[in-house]
Structures are given as structure tokens and as C-alpha cells.
Design a protein around this motif. Sequence first.
Motif, short mmCIF file in Angstrom:
data_model
loop_
_atom_site.label_atom_id
_atom_site.label_comp_id
_atom_site.label_asym_id
_atom_site.label_seq_id
_atom_site.Cartn_x
_atom_site.Cartn_y
_atom_site.Cartn_z
N LEU A 119 0.84 -1.20 0.00
CA LEU A 119 0.00 0.00 0.00
C LEU A 119 0.87 1.25 0.00
CD1 LEU A 119 -2.74 -1.17 2.55
CD2 LEU A 119 -3.08 -0.72 0.12
N ALA A 120 1.91 1.25 0.83
CA ALA A 120 2.80 2.43 0.91
C ALA A 120 3.48 2.67 -0.44
CB ALA A 120 3.84 2.22 2.01
N THR A 121 3.95 1.61 -1.08
CA THR A 121 4.63 1.75 -2.37
C THR A 121 3.69 2.35 -3.42
OG1 THR A 121 6.14 -0.08 -1.93
CG2 THR A 121 5.75 0.44 -4.24
N LEU A 122 2.44 1.88 -3.44
CA LEU A 122 1.50 2.37 -4.46
C LEU A 122 1.11 3.83 -4.21
CD1 LEU A 122 -0.72 -0.83 -4.98
CD2 LEU A 122 1.33 -0.10 -6.24
N VAL A 123 0.99 4.19 -2.93
CA VAL A 123 0.68 5.59 -2.58
C VAL A 123 1.86 6.49 -2.99
CG1 VAL A 123 0.32 7.18 -0.64
CG2 VAL A 123 -0.95 5.02 -0.74
N GLU A 124 3.08 6.03 -2.71
CA GLU A 124 4.26 6.83 -3.05
C GLU A 124 4.44 6.96 -4.57
OE1 GLU A 124 6.45 5.25 0.97
OE2 GLU A 124 7.45 4.88 -0.96
N LEU A 125 4.21 5.87 -5.27
CA LEU A 125 4.33 5.92 -6.74
C LEU A 125 3.35 6.93 -7.32
CD1 LEU A 125 4.69 2.31 -8.27
CD2 LEU A 125 6.06 4.32 -8.84
N THR A 126 2.12 6.91 -6.79
CA THR A 126 1.10 7.85 -7.27
C THR A 126 1.57 9.29 -7.05
OG1 THR A 126 -0.62 6.24 -6.78
CG2 THR A 126 -1.33 8.53 -7.04
N ALA A 127 2.09 9.56 -5.85
CA ALA A 127 2.56 10.92 -5.55
C ALA A 127 3.72 11.33 -6.45
CB ALA A 127 2.97 11.01 -4.08
N GLU A 128 4.64 10.41 -6.69
CA GLU A 128 5.79 10.70 -7.56
C GLU A 128 5.34 11.01 -8.99
OE1 GLU A 128 8.88 7.74 -7.86
OE2 GLU A 128 8.97 7.56 -5.68
N LEU A 129 4.39 10.24 -9.48
CA LEU A 129 3.89 10.45 -10.84
C LEU A 129 3.21 11.81 -10.95
CD1 LEU A 129 2.49 6.86 -11.39
CD2 LEU A 129 4.22 7.93 -12.85
N GLU A 130 2.43 12.16 -9.92
CA GLU A 130 1.71 13.43 -9.96
C GLU A 130 2.69 14.60 -9.89
OE1 GLU A 130 -2.65 12.52 -8.20
OE2 GLU A 130 -1.07 12.62 -6.70
N GLN A 131 3.73 14.42 -9.10
CA GLN A 131 4.74 15.48 -9.01
C GLN A 131 5.47 15.64 -10.35
OE1 GLN A 131 7.62 14.81 -5.92
NE2 GLN A 131 7.71 16.99 -5.42
N ALA A 132 5.82 14.51 -10.96
CA ALA A 132 6.55 14.57 -12.24
C ALA A 132 5.70 15.20 -13.33
CB ALA A 132 6.99 13.16 -12.64
N ALA A 133 4.38 14.89 -13.33
CA ALA A 133 3.52 15.39 -14.41
C ALA A 133 2.91 16.76 -14.07
CB ALA A 133 2.40 14.39 -14.69
N GLY A 134 2.95 17.13 -12.79
CA GLY A 134 2.39 18.41 -12.38
C GLY A 134 0.87 18.46 -12.42
N VAL A 135 0.21 17.30 -12.29
CA VAL A 135 -1.25 17.26 -12.24
C VAL A 135 -1.70 16.27 -11.16
CG1 VAL A 135 -1.63 17.83 -14.68
CG2 VAL A 135 -1.41 15.44 -13.98
N ARG A 136 -2.95 16.45 -10.71
CA ARG A 136 -3.52 15.50 -9.77
C ARG A 136 -4.38 14.52 -10.54
NH1 ARG A 136 -7.78 14.24 -6.19
NH2 ARG A 136 -7.04 13.75 -4.08
N ALA A 137 -4.22 13.24 -10.27
CA ALA A 137 -5.01 12.22 -10.94
C ALA A 137 -6.39 12.14 -10.31
CB ALA A 137 -4.32 10.86 -10.85
N ALA A 138 -7.42 12.00 -11.15
CA ALA A 138 -8.79 11.93 -10.64
C ALA A 138 -9.11 10.54 -10.11
CB ALA A 138 -9.77 12.29 -11.74
N ALA A 139 -8.40 9.53 -10.61
CA ALA A 139 -8.65 8.16 -10.18
C ALA A 139 -7.39 7.34 -10.41
CB ALA A 139 -9.82 7.55 -10.97
N VAL A 140 -7.32 6.21 -9.73
CA VAL A 140 -6.13 5.35 -9.82
C VAL A 140 -6.59 3.93 -10.16
CG1 VAL A 140 -4.18 4.36 -8.54
CG2 VAL A 140 -4.85 6.76 -8.16
N GLY A 141 -5.93 3.33 -11.13
CA GLY A 141 -6.19 1.94 -11.49
C GLY A 141 -4.99 1.08 -11.16
N VAL A 142 -5.23 -0.15 -10.75
CA VAL A 142 -4.13 -1.06 -10.40
C VAL A 142 -4.35 -2.40 -11.10
CG1 VAL A 142 -2.84 -2.15 -8.52
CG2 VAL A 142 -4.06 0.01 -8.11
#
Length: 320
Positions: A40-63
Motif C-alpha cells: 500500500l505504501a509503495t502504491l501511494v508513493e508511486l502515485t505521488a511521484e507520478l503526480e509530481q513529475a507530471a504536475g497534475v492531480r489524478a482523478a482516479a487510480v487503477g491497479v
Amino acid sequence: VPTVGLDVGGTKCLGVLLDDAGAVLAERRRPTPTGTPELLATLVELTAELEQAAGVRAAAVGVGMPGLVDRAGGLRAAPHLPWARDLPLAERLAEHLGRPVVVDNDATCALEAEAHDGAARGVREAVLVTLGTGIGAAWLTEGAIRRGHHGFAGEAGHMVVEAQGLRCPCGRRGCWERYASGSGLGRVARDAVEAGEAPRVLALAGGDPDAVRGEHLSAAAAEGDPAALEVLERFAWWVALGLANLTNLLDPERIVVGGGLVRSGDLLLAPVRAELAGLLFAADRRRTPDVVAAELGEQAGARGAALVAARAAAQEPWGT
Ligand SMILES: [Zn+2]
């Protein structure tokens, strides 16, 4: 809406962030950890890293997860993640991320992506098979991906192709993935080396028969070594046998082959095509489906997971 897709493999987690049009804005990866809180921690961190790199907030997450995923996004069982059983993954991740989370089978996600923007684009009857450590599968009929009653459809790797065959980690014998996956290729290569049939394969493995793996066979075949090519043809028969069973059942127009083994391209797929034509029921009365390589490579699962999430977000706005 921008969405994040995360593909959890046996060894690595790959994440992408897609824009509204499905283009990849960012990609990140991490090793797959052991244990539920760590995942869970890894997936939360990956999401944050991706959002930081792209400069946008994701509306939903798929796994995308390997194994049985139920329709509520719970992971029932994953052979390569034995610690993850009966894990309500979508629910737990949504609590952490505060937005909709969709969890689906990884091969199903890969087909979503290939159908959207890859080798199954525009095809209404298609089967996707991933040949990696194990075998994953998914299919669409009449243009729609089929998930089955629980969401468990597509475990083609555990079709029995040899009743008294090799033991499978699933507890039974003769499952297709014991013969036609990456580990099956390694076994075929070692058998050939032990029988003294493939000296070039042995040389590429440094002369140690126990070190022989599928990639040594693929490399020797790529050099044009006749013995390696013959062994690869023997392996291709097992791949074709499972594809023939799937074709007899589903009658696809096209079969998309993904996973690590398609890096060999036509070296593997050409003999698979040749064998498939002869293994089908009433082979002389029908057209053999096209067998093509997947186009989206290792990103397919993550991209498809993001597409599934985008659809879910569009259908069920969060908090309404
Ligand atoms: Zn099995």
C-alpha cells in the motif's frame, strides 16, 4: 481526466500517469515489496511521484494485479505474491488516496491498453496472452472485454494440456504455463542441453547446464544456431497448443502475444503460427487467426489500468 495506472508484477511495480487523451505524461517504477502495508505504501508513493513529475492531480487510480481479482477490486489470490490473499485492495487504497481506485487483473488491463491503442485496436474478437514468468490471458468478444461471473475469467495458464504432466505451483499437474511460459522455455532449454543437443546454448550460459535459461536459448536462436532454432520450434508447439484451445473456444480474429517472450518476435511467433494452423479443429475449413506481437511492451498493464480507472471515474464521480 488524468489518471494513474499501476501494474504490480512479481518483481517490480510500474506506474504511468495518463492525460485526458490517454498519452503518457510520466512513468516511474519501484521494486515490488513484500507485505500488505508495504505494498500500500509503495502504491501511494508511486502515485505521488507520478503526480509530481507530471504536475497534475489524478482523478482516479487503477491497479493491475497478477491473479484473481474480484469485481469489488479485492485480490483473492496471486501466485507470485503469496502473502497477498483476500486483500480488499481497492478499498484500502481508496482510503489512503481519497479518490476512486479500481483494481483489475493485469492481463485484462494489458488488453484494455492494446485494444485502445495497440495491437488489438479496432478488432472486435481478440485474445491476448502474456508469456512471462507465468501466462496471463484476457479476451474480448463483440468488442467488449469479458471478465466472467466473479471477474476471474482468463486463467488460461492453468488450462491443463497434459493430464499427467508437470506439477504446477497451483497444486495440479500439466497446466499450460508449465510448458509455454518463460519458465517452460528455460526447462526446454535445459532438457536440450542435458541431452547434448544444444552446445551453443550451453556455451552462452557459461558452460554450466544449471545456469541455462530461456534467454540463452533465445539468444542462440537469434544467432541462427540450427539446434537452438529446433528447440525453440518444439517450445512453439506448446504455445500453439494452448492458443489452439483458446481459438476452438473463442474463435478470435486476432491473437495478441505479449510478455517477455515476445522480445524474440517472429523467431518465436513464426513457428507458433505454423503449428497453430495444424492444431485447430477442422483446420482446413477455417482461417487461422492472426498471431501478432503486443505493441505497448511493459507499459501495457499500467496504461490499461489507468484507462479502466478513467472509465470508472467518469461513471461514478467521487463523493456524489
Ligand atoms: Zn496450474
